[in-house]
Design an enzyme around this catalytic site. Structure first.
Site, PDB file in Angstrom:
ATOM      1  N   LYS A   1       3.998   2.105   0.999  1.00 12.10           N
ATOM      2  CA  LYS A   1       4.489   2.522   2.510  1.00 12.10           C
ATOM      3  C   LYS A   1       5.216   0.933   2.654  1.00 12.10           C
ATOM      4  CE  LYS A   1       0.762   5.179   4.767  1.00 12.10           C
ATOM      5  NZ  LYS A   1       0.370   4.782   5.622  1.00 12.10           N
TER       6      LYS A   1
ATOM      7  N   LEU B   1      13.097   0.340  -9.236  1.00 10.19           N
ATOM      8  CA  LEU B   1      13.632  -0.520  -8.927  1.00 10.19           C
ATOM      9  C   LEU B   1      13.799  -1.146  -9.494  1.00 10.19           C
ATOM     10  CD1 LEU B   1      14.009  -1.079  -4.803  1.00 10.19           C
ATOM     11  CD2 LEU B   1      15.553  -0.119  -6.727  1.00 10.19           C
TER      12      LEU B   1
ATOM     13  N   CYS C   1      46.500 -30.440  14.644  1.00  8.36           N
ATOM     14  CA  CYS C   1      46.590 -29.131  14.780  1.00  8.36           C
ATOM     15  C   CYS C   1      45.321 -28.414  15.369  1.00  8.36           C
ATOM     16  CB  CYS C   1      47.038 -28.209  13.683  1.00  8.36           C
ATOM     17  SG  CYS C   1      48.973 -28.867  13.455  1.00  8.36           S
TER      18      CYS C   1
ATOM     19  N   ARG D   1       7.747  12.519 -14.416  1.00 14.85           N
ATOM     20  CA  ARG D   1       7.134  12.842 -15.969  1.00 14.85           C
ATOM     21  C   ARG D   1       5.925  14.328 -15.833  1.00 14.85           C
ATOM     22  NH1 ARG D   1       8.532   7.693 -17.355  1.00 14.85           N
ATOM     23  NH2 ARG D   1      10.009   7.932 -18.689  1.00 14.85           N
TER      24      ARG D   1
ATOM     25  N   THR E   1       7.824   7.624  -3.812  1.00 13.34           N
ATOM     26  CA  THR E   1       9.083   7.241  -2.928  1.00 13.34           C
ATOM     27  C   THR E   1       9.294   8.521  -1.795  1.00 13.34           C
ATOM     28  OG1 THR E   1       9.640   5.808  -4.071  1.00 13.34           O
ATOM     29  CG2 THR E   1      10.978   6.703  -2.437  1.00 13.34           C
TER      30      THR E   1
ATOM     31  N   ASP F   1       0.538  -1.730   0.047  1.00 15.45           N
ATOM     32  CA  ASP F   1      -0.321   0.341  -0.299  1.00 15.45           C
ATOM     33  C   ASP F   1       1.125   0.970   0.029  1.00 15.45           C
ATOM     34  OD1 ASP F   1      -2.187  -1.905  -0.107  1.00 15.45           O
ATOM     35  OD2 ASP F   1      -2.169  -1.804   2.193  1.00 15.45           O
TER      36      ASP F   1
END
Length: 519
Positions: free
Chosen positions: A39, A140, A401, A94, A73, A37
């Site tokens: 967020k 992204l 070892c 735009r 965002t 939504d």
């Protein structure tokens, strides 16, 4: 700087300039969900701090970074926090009605390409240190796997979260992990921070076969573009810093070989096996030798000639006639190492005769016991395998070892902590890191778990005086991404593996550095 809008005429003017490369910063679930939504569907203060630190910090105090984001965002950022302070905010839109007039440190562009063109030209090419693409989904999806994306800083959320916005999976044919933090849990969500770096321009770029692995041949200096807070997280620095500290501050000690050492006591390294495999890159480590020796241990063999016939000569010095005679094992056949690692793993307590005897059913099989406990009693605190058998030490060509390993199961992961009483930092430790990491991966595989951590505890961690100069040469090399190791999914029995069952990709170390073994 006041608001700027990049129009088509400016784009044309900048077309001759090379575009800026960029890094992506994003948090996502296993399914690559990033939002719900409009967020963030989680509350992770540690992730927000990481985002702020990585996008805000610069190495040059006179410069700042740029954050590139879509309009949605931008609008999802609380008004009191926008623009993101100390950074140039580049908003992609735009919409002619998008008004941020008189807003400091904000520019608008119409696309990712126009933003990268703008940032490649004056004045931004002189004032912007790094460019970070931060969202949202459409941006992204376009930017994540483009050739101009140098790195992806991914907060990997391990817990299932309901999302309605998704991004593509990272293309692991061109990206390799640089670093991955150990998982933490916050507000009920388990997550970690992983940085992927581009190692190939495209999935079609050819690779070479080298040292039993697929090599990409990239330059260690290539990765200096990473923020220092990320670059320094490469786990190879654990080893390099330890070597440097021992050379600078170690105690001068004598040893059984007469060579002399610089030594420190009680050191530790912790490696994350979830994303990559810790095969050191600042020098070439003999991967085929690591694999064949471990399979030799698992088989229970004590015959050095088995390895010699495969071109593995790491045990030759301790199996020679001269050496065996020198430690009083004059009746021992050359090549017979006595009841060393593999014998103790598979036949602890059995009476040792020679390397030709059949010990089937004799002694206690610790390896089988470890597997049984991991599968059937994973919370047991006694999932232990020991190669240290005091009653057999006098029969061994070399006392163990790396002597004690404990395994731990949690969150569907298998981790291992190994104690090494004597740690030759130049020759032995790089091998031991890889060997026990591989053993952990193998045991996780046969027990239907995933690898977790390998914790390497070193008692006497030492640098032979004859190794100081070659190690100083190694310290000048910068790490490269660790390789990725996959195991043949068809093999599920610990005794069924052969060397070809282990696929190592992306291993391109610096050249081999010669160091003579002290015998």
């Amino acid at each position: 700087m006041a608001t700027t809008t990049l129009n088509d005429s400016v784009t044309t003017t900048l077309a001759s300039e090379p575009q800026r490369t960029y890094q992506v910063v994003v948090a996502a679930t296993k399914e690559m969900g990033i939002g719900k939504d409009g967020k963030l569907p989680w509350n992770l203060p540690t992730d927000l701090k990481f985002f702020k630190d990585i996008t805000l910090t610069t190495s040059d105090s006179s410069k700042k970074n740029a954050v590139v984001m879509g309009r949605k965002t931008w609008e999802s950022i609380p008004i009191k926090y926008r623009p993101l302070s100390g950074r140039l905010n580049v908003v992609l839109t735009r919409s002619g009605g998008f008004d941020i007039a008189n807003t400091e440190n904000v520019v608008t562009c119409s696309s990712v390409d126009s933003a990268l063109d703008l940032l490649a030209a004056p004045p931004y090419c002189l004032s912007i240190e790094r460019v970070f693409v931060i969202g949202g989904g459409d941006i992204l999806r376009e930017a994540l796997n483009r050739p101009s994306c140098d790195a992806i800083h991914l907060t990997e959320i391990d817990t299932s979260v309901d999302c309605d916005t998704f991004i593509p999976a990272i293309d692991t044919s061109v990206y390799q992990p640089w670093s991955s933090s150990f998982p933490v849990t916050e507000n009920g969500l388990r997550f970690c921070f992983t940085t992927f770096v581009r190692v190939k321009s495209s999935a079609d770029e050819s690779s070479d076969e080298s040292n039993g692995s697929q090599s990409l041949q990239f330059d260690g200096k290539k990765f200096l573009f990473l923020p220092k807070m990320v670059f320094d997280q490469h786990e190879e620095f654990l080893y390099l810093n330890m070597v440097e500290d021992i050379i600078s501050n170690g105690n001068v000690k004598n040893d059984r070989t007469g060579t002399g050492t610089l030594s420190k006591f009680g050191c530790q390294m912790k490696f994350n096996l979830r994303r990559s495999f810790p095969l050191l890159t600042t020098k070439r480590v003999f991967w085929r030798g690591v694999v064949e020796e471990l399979l030799w241990f698992i088989s229970g063999s004590t015959n050095a000639k088995v390895l010699q016939e495969k071109g593995i000569h790491i045990w030759d010095g301790n199996a020679s006639r001269e050496y065996l005679d020198g430690i009083g094992l004059t009746e021992r056949e050359e090549g017979d190492l006595g009841p060393v690692y593999g014998f103790q793993w598979r036949h602890f307590g059995a009476k040792y005769t020679d390397m030709h005897a059949d010990y089937t059913g004799q002694g206690f099989d610790q390896l089988v016991d470890v597997i049984d406990k991991i599968k059937n009693n994973p919370d047991d605190r006694r999932i232990i395998m020991s190669a240290w058998n005091p009653s057999d030490l006098k029969l061994m060509a070399l006392p163990p070892c790396h002597m004690f390993a404990q395994f731990y199961v949690a969150e569907g992961e298998l981790s291992c902590q190994m104690y090494q009483r004597s740690a030759d930092m130049g020759l032995g430790v790089p091998f031991n890191i890889a060997s026990y990491s591989l053993l952990t991966c193998m045991l996780a595989h046969v027990c239907d778990l995933v690898p977790g951590d390998f914790i390497h505890v070193l008692g006497d961690a030492h640098v032979y005086k004859t190794h100081v100069r070659p190690l100083q040469e190694q310290l000048l090399n910068l790490p490269k991404p660790f390789p990725v190791m996959k195991i043949n999914p068809e093999k599920k029995q610990i005794d069924s593996f052969v060397a070809s069952d282990f696929d190592l990709t992306g291993y391109d170390p610096h050249k081999k550095i010669e160091m003579k073994m002290a015998v």
